[in-house]
Design an enzyme around this catalytic site. Structure first.
Site, mmCIF file in Angstrom:
data_model
loop_
_atom_site.group_PDB
_atom_site.id
_atom_site.type_symbol
_atom_site.label_atom_id
_atom_site.label_comp_id
_atom_site.label_asym_id
_atom_site.label_seq_id
_atom_site.Cartn_x
_atom_site.Cartn_y
_atom_site.Cartn_z
ATOM 1 N N GLU A 165 0.809 -1.229 0.000
ATOM 2 C CA GLU A 165 0.000 0.000 0.000
ATOM 3 C C GLU A 165 0.842 1.279 0.000
ATOM 4 O O GLU A 165 0.361 2.353 0.335
ATOM 5 C CB GLU A 165 -0.976 0.007 1.201
ATOM 6 C CG GLU A 165 -2.392 -0.441 0.842
ATOM 7 C CD GLU A 165 -2.542 -1.942 0.587
ATOM 8 O OE1 GLU A 165 -1.562 -2.698 0.721
ATOM 9 O OE2 GLU A 165 -3.652 -2.368 0.199
ATOM 10 N N TYR A 167 3.439 1.970 1.927
ATOM 11 C CA TYR A 167 4.010 2.347 3.218
ATOM 12 C C TYR A 167 5.536 2.128 3.217
ATOM 13 O O TYR A 167 6.120 1.724 2.210
ATOM 14 C CB TYR A 167 3.333 1.551 4.346
ATOM 15 C CG TYR A 167 1.914 2.018 4.647
ATOM 16 C CD1 TYR A 167 1.680 3.317 5.111
ATOM 17 C CD2 TYR A 167 0.818 1.181 4.472
ATOM 18 C CE1 TYR A 167 0.389 3.759 5.392
ATOM 19 C CE2 TYR A 167 -0.476 1.620 4.749
ATOM 20 C CZ TYR A 167 -0.681 2.905 5.208
ATOM 21 O OH TYR A 167 -1.962 3.341 5.481
ATOM 22 N N ARG A 215 2.687 -8.652 4.229
ATOM 23 C CA ARG A 215 1.725 -8.118 3.247
ATOM 24 C C ARG A 215 2.517 -7.465 2.123
ATOM 25 O O ARG A 215 3.230 -6.481 2.327
ATOM 26 C CB ARG A 215 0.792 -7.128 3.940
ATOM 27 C CG ARG A 215 -0.241 -6.545 3.051
ATOM 28 C CD ARG A 215 -1.641 -6.883 3.515
ATOM 29 N NE ARG A 215 -2.600 -6.118 2.734
ATOM 30 C CZ ARG A 215 -3.451 -5.252 3.243
ATOM 31 N NH1 ARG A 215 -3.496 -5.074 4.556
ATOM 32 N NH2 ARG A 215 -4.277 -4.599 2.474
ATOM 33 N N HIS A 253 -1.513 3.916 -1.653
ATOM 34 C CA HIS A 253 -2.583 4.845 -1.282
ATOM 35 C C HIS A 253 -2.650 6.049 -2.215
ATOM 36 O O HIS A 253 -3.688 6.674 -2.340
ATOM 37 C CB HIS A 253 -2.421 5.309 0.165
ATOM 38 C CG HIS A 253 -2.866 4.259 1.154
ATOM 39 N ND1 HIS A 253 -3.980 3.475 0.961
ATOM 40 C CD2 HIS A 253 -2.331 3.867 2.327
ATOM 41 C CE1 HIS A 253 -4.108 2.652 1.975
ATOM 42 N NE2 HIS A 253 -3.124 2.853 2.814
ATOM 43 N N GLN A 340 -18.594 4.709 3.960
ATOM 44 C CA GLN A 340 -19.154 5.898 4.599
ATOM 45 C C GLN A 340 -18.958 5.947 6.112
ATOM 46 O O GLN A 340 -18.765 7.025 6.661
ATOM 47 C CB GLN A 340 -20.640 6.022 4.261
ATOM 48 C CG GLN A 340 -20.866 6.594 2.871
ATOM 49 C CD GLN A 340 -22.317 6.578 2.463
ATOM 50 O OE1 GLN A 340 -22.720 5.826 1.593
ATOM 51 N NE2 GLN A 340 -23.125 7.392 3.102
HETATM 52 P P1 NAP Z 1 -27.241 17.303 -0.921
HETATM 53 O O1 NAP Z 1 -26.001 16.511 -0.896
HETATM 54 O O2 NAP Z 1 -27.581 18.146 0.240
HETATM 55 O O3 NAP Z 1 -27.196 18.204 -2.233
HETATM 56 C C1 NAP Z 1 -28.227 19.043 -2.617
HETATM 57 C C2 NAP Z 1 -27.760 19.841 -3.829
HETATM 58 O O4 NAP Z 1 -28.771 20.706 -4.181
HETATM 59 C C3 NAP Z 1 -26.532 20.639 -3.579
HETATM 60 O O5 NAP Z 1 -25.703 20.532 -4.702
HETATM 61 C C4 NAP Z 1 -27.055 22.059 -3.399
HETATM 62 O O6 NAP Z 1 -26.022 22.840 -3.915
HETATM 63 C C5 NAP Z 1 -28.316 22.038 -4.243
HETATM 64 N N1 NAP Z 1 -29.392 22.874 -3.731
HETATM 65 C C6 NAP Z 1 -29.869 22.953 -2.465
HETATM 66 N N2 NAP Z 1 -30.909 23.801 -2.400
HETATM 67 C C7 NAP Z 1 -31.111 24.259 -3.632
HETATM 68 C C8 NAP Z 1 -32.038 25.160 -4.210
HETATM 69 N N3 NAP Z 1 -32.975 25.741 -3.470
HETATM 70 N N4 NAP Z 1 -31.937 25.418 -5.527
HETATM 71 C C9 NAP Z 1 -31.003 24.837 -6.272
HETATM 72 N N5 NAP Z 1 -30.092 23.960 -5.790
HETATM 73 C C10 NAP Z 1 -30.156 23.677 -4.485
HETATM 74 O O7 NAP Z 1 -28.485 16.397 -1.135
HETATM 75 P P2 NAP Z 1 -28.755 15.254 -2.181
HETATM 76 O O8 NAP Z 1 -27.855 15.278 -3.347
HETATM 77 O O9 NAP Z 1 -30.188 15.339 -2.394
HETATM 78 O O10 NAP Z 1 -28.402 13.978 -1.371
HETATM 79 C C11 NAP Z 1 -29.109 13.665 -0.211
HETATM 80 C C12 NAP Z 1 -28.252 12.908 0.716
HETATM 81 O O11 NAP Z 1 -28.003 11.623 0.270
HETATM 82 C C13 NAP Z 1 -26.935 13.630 0.879
HETATM 83 O O12 NAP Z 1 -26.657 13.823 2.230
HETATM 84 C C14 NAP Z 1 -25.975 12.720 0.291
HETATM 85 O O13 NAP Z 1 -24.780 12.685 1.025
HETATM 86 C C15 NAP Z 1 -26.658 11.363 0.344
HETATM 87 N N6 NAP Z 1 -26.192 10.612 -0.781
HETATM 88 C C16 NAP Z 1 -24.984 10.095 -0.676
HETATM 89 C C17 NAP Z 1 -24.479 9.425 -1.730
HETATM 90 C C18 NAP Z 1 -23.129 8.830 -1.638
HETATM 91 O O14 NAP Z 1 -22.624 8.355 -2.600
HETATM 92 N N7 NAP Z 1 -22.491 8.815 -0.508
HETATM 93 C C19 NAP Z 1 -25.187 9.288 -2.890
HETATM 94 C C20 NAP Z 1 -26.448 9.837 -2.962
HETATM 95 C C21 NAP Z 1 -26.932 10.516 -1.885
HETATM 96 P P3 NAP Z 1 -26.033 24.431 -3.995
HETATM 97 O O15 NAP Z 1 -26.775 24.882 -2.764
HETATM 98 O O16 NAP Z 1 -24.603 24.820 -4.039
HETATM 99 O O17 NAP Z 1 -26.725 24.717 -5.261
HETATM 100 FE FE1 SF4 Z 2 -17.713 0.230 5.673
HETATM 101 FE FE2 SF4 Z 2 -20.003 -0.823 6.523
HETATM 102 FE FE3 SF4 Z 2 -19.919 0.567 4.239
HETATM 103 FE FE4 SF4 Z 2 -18.821 -1.872 4.436
HETATM 104 S S1 SF4 Z 2 -20.993 -1.355 4.597
HETATM 105 S S2 SF4 Z 2 -17.901 -0.095 3.501
HETATM 106 S S3 SF4 Z 2 -18.010 -1.805 6.491
HETATM 107 S S4 SF4 Z 2 -19.526 1.346 6.270
#
Ligand code: NAP
Ligand code: SF4
Length: 672
Positions: A165, A167, A215, A253, A340
């Protein structure tokens, strides 16, 4: 008779026989840094009880300069031994075995004290390392050896020496980090001298009856990485120096190729380990994106390795091995490789957990005790929050009825699973379905639960989720304006030119969905290798295609916009955001920050930026502008006499994700 004959074959290491071919790979949980070793012992004890063949701890630094960051856990002070003894005693009491990983970070140490073969700063660290002199190298060898001796004294069954990795030990092997001209640099024989010497001295210090895993990086995935001949030469030398087992490391990494993210196909790198089979006589372990007993069994049956390493799957389910042995693999909580709650937490300096299993690394704090006073509980909404609350409440002995107006469970997970590279969500929904049955939850689908239906319950848990936010952009003309729900549920088909309003997690997901056509690379290893430019290390140094990646073209022209003037994707997970950005860039997706939305008309989406007005020519605008809580049920239940709890997106929609929803559902149900 087991369903997994290869997995459950014992492994004879001479002085000890492991009961099966499953290694719990090293993971940094952050628990040691908290300093409560009873909690560390509870974490590893639960995994040992689950029947894994051998556990490897998170990386322990052998000295101050080798720690991944100042204050990183280690075993370099004699007074640390008593703490580690708590862990080894617990694991042994549970019938398990545990090896301690010795991790010297070299130039990856986040500290001005970091040391390396040469003073070459890493692209992922702000600190230039100090070049070690001869005495400095001798000190590192001595410290690693002392650490191994202390591990033995603390009751560990062995050590794993982290040599991959990118290291410290890995840094000696390749010329881009080792520019030395003394006996530790220059020819490959000189460059591999340090790892081999470390193994030789550790073996001499700990004796023969102690497991010594090395490893070894089998595919570096960085420019000027090792050749396959060098990998094999090193493997043979490490075997001769006294290693008992070789474990596989994949990618430095600093590599710009994902190696464990959910978009990486399952068992994506076992073909690399397979190339080493037959080159050495000691057992060889393979790893990365192996997350079910079926996949693990197939890896062994295909002759790719003698043993499999799984790490994150043991956060998701400590009883992985026991359930597989009992032929109940469908009850194993699946690791969806999202990072996450585990790796992202580590980078945020928080204790790790698991999105799927909030008890992971929180065993002493989040306890699902059987209830003395069973209640009738209604849960409304079968998304992640509602599913989690239902399962934990039912597991504790409550009578749970789960309502959803949809015809299937999963809520927003059903949209996530449609995104290329997020197919693991299918397995998560299947698991929830199985477990609802196991725990006797009464699942009422296609039912609109109103105040009347809910009047008969002691507790009502409102997990009704969110509604997409309409940002209210004035629209005229025939440009199609739809929400992400329309696109991901297939209710609407996007045109050839798409503007996505909002670049949060969902905006990125939709961009990914719209810029792919045909088979998902996550389900086709050869396609995935082409998308990222991965080749055979026997053909190209480090396993990198000299011509780079060859992604398939996007079927659409996609522009992803946000109002914030920062780089889109900046707030995505630390360990996966760069992958989403790189993937979209390779598909020609344009990403824009600092855009104000003016109007939509027949020309497309009109915006205002710091450069003045502009227009994104498009035939579809997809709104991914965040969400609002769906609280109408809570309002309707006011004054009904039921005890009402609101969780998940219905509680707080901002920055909602499945991790928070599942955790909140579990914690509420644990307290009822
Ligand atoms: P979000 O991450 O809070 O993004 C909302 C987006 O909308 C932002 O880009 C924001 O950017 C924009 N926005 C907010 N209010 C607005 C308005 N009034 N007019 C225009 N644009 C506006 O929410 P999300 O994309 O709906 O996701 C929801 C949750 O699911 C998030 O917390 C996200 O982390 C999670 N999620 C995670 C993953 C992942 O891969 N980890 C995938 C999908 C969803 P601006 O305000 O800059 O425009
Ligand atoms: Fe990490 Fe749990 Fe997501 Fe697997 S499911 S990657 S252990 S948070």
């Amino acid at each position: 008779m087991t369903d997994y004959p290869h997995l459950f074959q014992p492994l004879d290491l001479g002085h000890v026989t492991l009961p099966n071919r499953v290694l719990m790979g090293s993971m940094h949980t952050g628990l040691e840094e908290v300093g409560d070793f009873d909690r560390v012992a509870a974490f590893y004890g639960a995994r040992a009880r689950g029947g894994v063949g051998l556990i490897v701890t998170g990386g322990m630094s052998p000295n101050r300069e080798g720690g991944v960051l100042p204050g990183a856990a280690g075993l370099f002070k004699p007074e640390d031994i008593a703490n580690h003894r708590k862990v080894t005693d617990r694991v042994h009491d549970e019938g398990g075995r545990i090896a301690m990983q010795i991790l010297h970070a070299g130039r990856y140490a986040y500290s001005p004290e970091c040391v390396a073969p040469s003073a070459v700063k890493s692209p992922i660290s702000p600190f230039a390392p100090k070049e070690l002199d001869e005495a400095g190298i001798e000190k590192q060898i001595a410290d690693i050896t002392t650490s191994a001796e202390r591990a033995r004294e603390a009751g560990y069954d062995g050590v794993e020496i982290m040599g991959s990795e990118g290291y410290f030990l890995n840094q000696f092997l390749v010329t881009h980090t080792n520019r030395r001209t003394d006996r530790w640099g220059g020819s490959y024989e000189n460059r591999m001298r340090l790892p081999v010497e470390v193994v030789r001295r550790v073996r001499a210090a700990v004796g023969e009856d102690f497991i010594l895993i090395y490893r070894l990086s089998m595919i570096d995935l960085v420019p000027n990485g090792s050749t396959w001949d060098e990998v094999v030469t090193l493997a043979k030398a490490i075997e001769s120096a006294g290693a008992s087992i070789l474990n596989t490391g994949i990618g430095w990494h600093e590599a710009r190729i994902p190696t464990i993210a959910t978009s990486v196909p399952r068992r994506a790198f076992t073909w690399v380990t397979k190339k080493l089979m037959g080159e050495v006589a000691i057992p060889v372990i393979t790893s990365n994106r192996i997350n079910t007993p079926e996949v693990a069994e197939s890896v062994l049956a295909d002759g790719c390795a003698d043993m499999v390493s799984m790490a994150r799957p043991f956060l998701a389910d400590p009883d992985f091995v026991g359930k597989a042995k009992a032929g109940r693999s469908e009850t194993i909580a699946p690791c969806i490789a999202c990072n996450q709650a585990c790796l992202d937490h580590t980078f945020e300096m928080k204790v790790a957990s698991c999105l799927v299993n909030p008890q992971a690394a929180h065993e002493t704090e989040l306890v699902y005790a059987p209830t003395d006073t069973p209640k009738k509980i209604a849960v409304v909404g079968a998304g992640p929050a509602g599913l989690s609350a239902s399962l934990v409440a039912a597991e504790r002995g409550h009578a749970v009825t789960l309502f959803d107006r949809a015809s299937e469970i999963g809520g927003q997970l059903n949209m996530a699973k449609k995104v290329p590279g997020k197919e693991e969500f299918f397995g998560l929904i299947d698991w929830y379905r199985t477990m609802l049955g196991e725990h006797g939850v009464d699942v009422q689908l296609g039912v609109e639960a109103d105040a009347d239906v809910l009047s008969d319950f002691d507790h009502v848990i409102v997990a009704t989720g969110v509604l997409p936010r309409d940002p209210g952009i004035p629209a005229s003309g025939d440009v199609q304006v739809v929400s992400y729900v329309d696109i991901l549920t297939g209710r609407a088909e996007a045109g050839d030119r798409v503007a996505i309003v909002g670049a949060g997690g969902i905006g990125f997901d939709v961009a990914e969905y719209l810029s792919h056509a045909g088979e998902s690379p996550a389900e086709n290893l050869e396609l995935w290798k082409e998308e990222w430019g991965v080749s055979d290390p026997a053909e190209h140094r480090g396993g990198l295609e000299p011509d780079g990646a060859s992604p398939t073209a996007s079927p659409r022209q996609v522009t992803l916009l946000q109002r914030k003037a920062e780089r889109p994707g900046k707030r995505l997970g630390k360990t996966t955001g760069w992958i989403h950005r790189a993937s979209l860039m390779s598909k020609g997706v344009k990403m824009m920050g600092g855009a104000e939305y003016v109007r939509i008309d027949q020309d497309g989406l009109h915006i205002m930026t710091s450069d003045g007005p502009g227009v994104i020519a498009c035939d579809t605008v997809v709104l991914c502008a965040g969400q609002e809580p769906e609280r109408s049920l809570e309002n309707a239940l006011e004054g009904s006499g039921s005890t009402v709890h609101v969780i998940g997106g219905a509680d707080v929609a901002a920055e909602l994700d499945a991790k928070r929803a599942i955790d909140q559902g579990a914690r509420l149900a644990a307290a009822l």
